[in-house]
Design an enzyme around this catalytic site. Structure first.
Site, PDB file in Angstrom:
ATOM      1  N   CYS A 182       0.840  -1.194   0.000  1.00 34.59           N
ATOM      2  CA  CYS A 182       0.000   0.000   0.000  1.00 34.59           C
ATOM      3  C   CYS A 182       0.878   1.248   0.000  1.00 34.59           C
ATOM      4  CB  CYS A 182      -0.862   0.029   1.246  1.00 34.59           C
ATOM      5  SG  CYS A 182      -1.811  -1.463   1.506  1.00 34.59           S
ATOM      6  N   ARG A 229       3.002   0.592  -8.276  1.00 34.91           N
ATOM      7  CA  ARG A 229       3.142  -0.491  -7.305  1.00 34.91           C
ATOM      8  C   ARG A 229       1.891  -1.366  -7.219  1.00 34.91           C
ATOM      9  NH1 ARG A 229       6.279   1.689  -2.620  1.00 34.91           N
ATOM     10  NH2 ARG A 229       4.591   0.924  -1.353  1.00 34.91           N
ATOM     11  N   TRP A 281      -3.799  -1.962  -1.047  1.00 30.79           N
ATOM     12  CA  TRP A 281      -3.780  -3.308  -1.633  1.00 30.79           C
ATOM     13  C   TRP A 281      -4.359  -4.188  -0.543  1.00 30.79           C
ATOM     14  CZ3 TRP A 281      -2.483  -6.010  -6.032  1.00 30.79           C
ATOM     15  CH2 TRP A 281      -2.286  -7.384  -5.878  1.00 30.79           C
ATOM     16  N   ASN A 322      -0.161   1.290   6.535  1.00 30.02           N
ATOM     17  CA  ASN A 322       0.385   0.105   5.842  1.00 30.02           C
ATOM     18  C   ASN A 322       0.847  -0.870   6.906  1.00 30.02           C
ATOM     19  OD1 ASN A 322       0.069   1.491   3.498  1.00 30.02           O
ATOM     20  ND2 ASN A 322       2.250   1.864   3.151  1.00 30.02           N
ATOM     21  N   GLY A 323       0.696  -2.176   6.644  1.00 32.82           N
ATOM     22  CA  GLY A 323       1.160  -3.167   7.622  1.00 32.82           C
ATOM     23  C   GLY A 323       0.000  -3.984   8.141  1.00 32.82           C
ATOM     24  N   GLU A 363      11.035 -25.478 -10.379  1.00 30.92           N
ATOM     25  CA  GLU A 363      10.806 -24.028 -10.373  1.00 30.92           C
ATOM     26  C   GLU A 363      12.042 -23.276 -10.876  1.00 30.92           C
ATOM     27  OE1 GLU A 363       8.420 -22.146 -10.372  1.00 30.92           O
ATOM     28  OE2 GLU A 363       9.109 -20.194  -9.701  1.00 30.92           O
ATOM     29  N   LYS A 384      11.780 -20.792 -14.034  1.00 29.33           N
ATOM     30  CA  LYS A 384      12.187 -19.380 -13.948  1.00 29.33           C
ATOM     31  C   LYS A 384      13.194 -19.066 -15.050  1.00 29.33           C
ATOM     32  CE  LYS A 384      10.016 -17.945 -12.053  1.00 29.33           C
ATOM     33  NZ  LYS A 384       8.760 -17.892 -11.478  1.00 29.33           N
ATOM     34  N   GLU A 392      11.507 -18.947 -18.488  1.00 31.77           N
ATOM     35  CA  GLU A 392      10.614 -17.799 -18.653  1.00 31.77           C
ATOM     36  C   GLU A 392      11.359 -16.510 -18.974  1.00 31.77           C
ATOM     37  OE1 GLU A 392       7.110 -18.791 -15.406  1.00 31.77           O
ATOM     38  OE2 GLU A 392       8.841 -17.657 -14.798  1.00 31.77           O
ATOM     39  N   HIS A 421      17.357 -42.747 -15.901  1.00 33.53           N
ATOM     40  CA  HIS A 421      16.323 -43.443 -16.668  1.00 33.53           C
ATOM     41  C   HIS A 421      16.125 -42.814 -18.048  1.00 33.53           C
ATOM     42  CE1 HIS A 421      15.387 -45.945 -13.250  1.00 33.53           C
ATOM     43  NE2 HIS A 421      15.383 -44.854 -12.494  1.00 33.53           N
ATOM     44  N   LYS A 443       0.724 -11.771 -16.235  1.00 33.41           N
ATOM     45  CA  LYS A 443       0.617 -11.819 -14.766  1.00 33.41           C
ATOM     46  C   LYS A 443      -0.623 -12.574 -14.350  1.00 33.41           C
ATOM     47  CE  LYS A 443       2.567 -11.042 -11.068  1.00 33.41           C
ATOM     48  NZ  LYS A 443       3.812 -11.792 -10.930  1.00 33.41           N
TER      49      LYS A 443
HETATM   50  C1  F6R Z   1       5.635 -18.094 -13.465  1.00 33.10           C
HETATM   51  C2  F6R Z   1       4.330 -17.577 -13.675  1.00 33.10           C
HETATM   52  C3  F6R Z   1       3.273 -18.505 -14.193  1.00 33.10           C
HETATM   53  C4  F6R Z   1       2.159 -18.552 -13.149  1.00 33.10           C
HETATM   54  C5  F6R Z   1       0.940 -19.322 -13.695  1.00 33.10           C
HETATM   55  C6  F6R Z   1      -0.129 -19.431 -12.643  1.00 33.10           C
HETATM   56  O1  F6R Z   1       6.547 -17.114 -13.101  1.00 33.10           O
HETATM   57  O2  F6R Z   1       4.102 -16.445 -13.384  1.00 33.10           O
HETATM   58  O3  F6R Z   1       3.752 -19.782 -14.428  1.00 33.10           O
HETATM   59  O4  F6R Z   1       2.663 -19.164 -12.006  1.00 33.10           O
HETATM   60  O5  F6R Z   1       0.438 -18.654 -14.809  1.00 33.10           O
HETATM   61  O6  F6R Z   1      -0.539 -18.174 -12.211  1.00 33.10           O
HETATM   62  P1  F6R Z   1      -1.346 -17.992 -10.871  1.00 33.10           P
HETATM   63  O7  F6R Z   1      -0.434 -18.315  -9.723  1.00 33.10           O
HETATM   64  O8  F6R Z   1      -1.753 -16.554 -10.871  1.00 33.10           O
HETATM   65  O9  F6R Z   1      -2.506 -18.922 -10.924  1.00 33.10           O
END
Ligand code: F6R
Length: 600
Positions: free
Chosen positions: A2, A27, A72, A96-97, A473, A477, A480, A496, A595
């Site tokens: 926030c 933000r 937020w 905030n907090g 993961e 990362k 991506e 295997h 996102k």
């Molecule tokens: C990875 C990423 C995507 C999301 C996926 C699910 O960095 O951002 O793989 O993890 O699209 O998104 P959510 O968590 O919003 O359901």
């Protein structure tokens, strides 16, 4: 997180507050508001949605002192009533907090006749300051803060008096000429002044147009240094970091702190999960869990499976949400949807499928009021604050934070975990944020290896048990944001088939923290070494043996075996970040990733 702004000067406050709030828009927020002392009374304008929408509702306001906020949501839906500022008589507060003891304070204040209208923890602060107000706002704020447990950055207005305070949440004071400012972050007020004073924890500031007085928590005056900000606006938005992703990796200790706030008492071994909506007896009766999620959230879910199966007697399936509808779920199951956005179409469709099977549902998400939260029986918020970088980092770490708490809680309810083990694990969990800070401060070594291997065509990540999801993961990362082909494997699976791809040109990152399977992991490392692949191990700082088998070691602080993933992932995130940076990739907006993915 926030945003907070405050102004006390000789100009009209409202346009300055609105402009300053707009500078914090990057933000992320879901509602906004301002309060201005206008001649004889404080006027409040706030609503769900954009700052520009609130701006449209403003009449001519001549007042020269006020406060503002972008929210937020963490407690209560994003709507007008829950938006800040919160009012109690002549006292108005933005915050905030998280106030951890707000339920107790609310009961006390309700008993004294105060009426609560919102679902927020902040409203308790407004009433508390009002309760203590006897003609001096600074005194009343001090008294109120003594009653508060939790984190806060606040700006409080009463008539023309303006006071700010902080604990565990950033707040700055801007020094102008005939005017002074309050802000949660520098970009908000950089247009008006470059002279900034950082408020420290447990400090309070009284802000007038001509002066700012600073006090410690015992109300003793404190001398503060004025800093001259040299940054430009763009750098300021990222707090000096080159990318939001790097900033958010560094925010992980703070995000986790928020995830845990008010939920853990390690001395008693208690965990309280607001929003779970299950009694201990109901938890005891759950025979089976299905976790549904996509992408990074799926990897969090896979760690969840290991945790639940290790700490409880519950059988757990983890399903990629887009495949779940073709699987079966039994009506007695608890279905947990993990999604940072709360909007992912595949996860939503799978959840609806699960409800069709008659399953009880729980969401783990970051976004209060998101579509998924409106369709489930329970919600646990991860409280990471907004994540601007498209690739998930801090939301993943906070998802893991919630999964640990949930698995410990289930283990306790099901009688599988002794009170001593829970206390020990909670104490270790509470040390994790500081340990992540130590990894972040060691990032140069990670950068060095990332740059060294940044021209690779393929990189493999391997791990076992709790760190297998982290290998997945790490690979995700890297794919991506750096566009390098990467594979995550359970280390025991390499022999295997995939070993065929390991050559001296295929760097392998191996998570080899001390624990149950350390020796097996070393064997897998030797298999890779036999194919001449360069190997970087992520190992405990006390491990002196691993150097013998690998080309490089990145050390992480030692913790419980089951907690090591939440440290190992930070190395993976930094490795991906610096690899992508070396390849000049658009790190915060990688190609083909959104996102919130709202198509199936
Ligand atoms: C990875 C990423 C995507 C999301 C996926 C699910 O960095 O951002 O793989 O993890 O699209 O998104 P959510 O968590 O919003 O359901």
């Amino acid at each position: 997180m926030c945003g907070i702004v405050g102004y006390n000067g000789r100009r009209k406050a409202a346009p300055i507050l609105i402009d300053s709030l707009k500078r914090l828009e990057y933000r992320g927020y879901d509602s906004a508001g301002i309060a201005v002392f206008n001649e004889s009374a404080i006027e409040v304008y706030k609503d769900k949605g954009k700052i520009a929408d609130v701006e449209k509702t403003l009449p001519e306001i001549t007042g020269t002192v006020g406060i503002g906020h972008t929210r937020w949501a963490t407690h209560g839906k994003p709507n007008k009533v829950n938006a800040h500022p919160h009012v109690s008589g002549n006292v108005v507060v933005v915050h905030n907090g998280i106030i951890e003891n707000y339920e107790q304070l609310k009961d006390k204040l309700t008993g004294s006749g105060y009426i609560f209208v919102s679902e927020t923890d902040t409203e308790v602060l407004a009433h508390l300051v009002n309760y203590y107000y006897k003609g001096d706002l600074t005194d009343a704020v001090f008294s109120a803060l003594k009653d508060i447990k939790g984190s806060y950055a606040i700006a409080v207005l009463c008539g023309s008096e303006l006071v700010a305070a902080r604990k565990d949440s950033p707040l700055i004071i801007g020094i102008g000429s005939d005017e002074n400012f309050i802000a949660s972050d520098i970009p908000a007020i950089l247009k008006y002044t470059r002279k900034i004073i950082y408020l420290d924890d447990l400090e309070v500031a009284t802000v007038t147009p001509d002066s700012v007085s600073f006090f410690d928590f015992n109300k003793q005056p404190v001398e503060k240094k004025i800093n001259n900000i040299e940054w430009d606006m763009e750098a300021a938005e990222k707090s000096g970091y080159e990318h939001f992703m790097l900033k958010e990796i560094h925010e992980q200790p703070k995000a986790l702190h928020e995830t845990f706030a008010g939920r853990i008492s390690e001395l008693e071994g208690n965990i309280s999960l607001d929003g779970l909506n299950l009694t201990e007896t109901q938890v005891k009766g759950i025979p089976r869990i299905s976790i549904i999620a996509c992408g990074t959230s799926f990897n969090a879910g896979l760690l969840g499976k290991y945790l639940f199966e290790h700490l409880t007697d519950v059988h757990v399936d983890v399903e990629i949400a887009s495949e779940f509808r073709y699987a079966h779920s039994s009506p007695g199951s608890l279905v947990i949807a993990i999604t940072q956005s709360g909007e992912t179409a595949d996860t939503l469709a799978a959840l609806r499928e699960a409800k069709g099977f008659g399953c009880r549902t729980l969401a783990i998400t970051n976004v209060v009021g998101s579509t998924i939260t409106r369709e489930v029986d329970g919600v646990i918020y991860i409280r990471s604050g907004p994540e601007i970088g498209v690739a998930a980092t801090k939301t993943f770490v906070s998802q893991l934070g919630v999964l640990y708490l949930l698995a410990f809680y289930f283990g306790k309810c099901k009688g599988k975990l002794s009170s001593d083990s829970i206390k020990r694990m909670l104490a270790s969990l509470k040390r994790i944020p500081a340990q992540i800070t130590r990894i972040n401060s060691n990032k140069e070594i990670i950068r060095k290896y990332a740059e060294k291997f940044s021209a690779s065509n393929d990189i493999f990540f391997i791990g076992r048990t709790f760190n297998y999801p982290i290998a997945l993961e790490g690979a995700l990362k890297l794919k991506e944001i750096s566009y390098i082909h990467a594979e995550g494997y359970a280390a025991g699976e390499l022999k295997h088939g995939p070993l065929a791809l390991i050559t001296k040109n295929t760097p392998v990152i191996a998570i080899a923290t001390k624990g149950l399977i350390y020796d097996k992991m070393v064997n897998n490392i030797k298999e890779v070494k036999a194919r001449e692949a360069p190997i970087i191990a992520i190992a405990d700082e006390k491990d002196t043996e691993i150097e013998k088998y690998v080309d490089a070691v990145i050390k992480i602080p030692a913790t419980e075996d089951i907690l090591s993933p939440i440290l190992a992932i930070v190395v993976m995130q930094l490795f991906s970040y610096y690899t992508a940076r070396a390849r000049n990739c658009p790190i915060d907006q990688p190609r083909n990733l959104a996102k919130s993915v709202t198509v199936e």
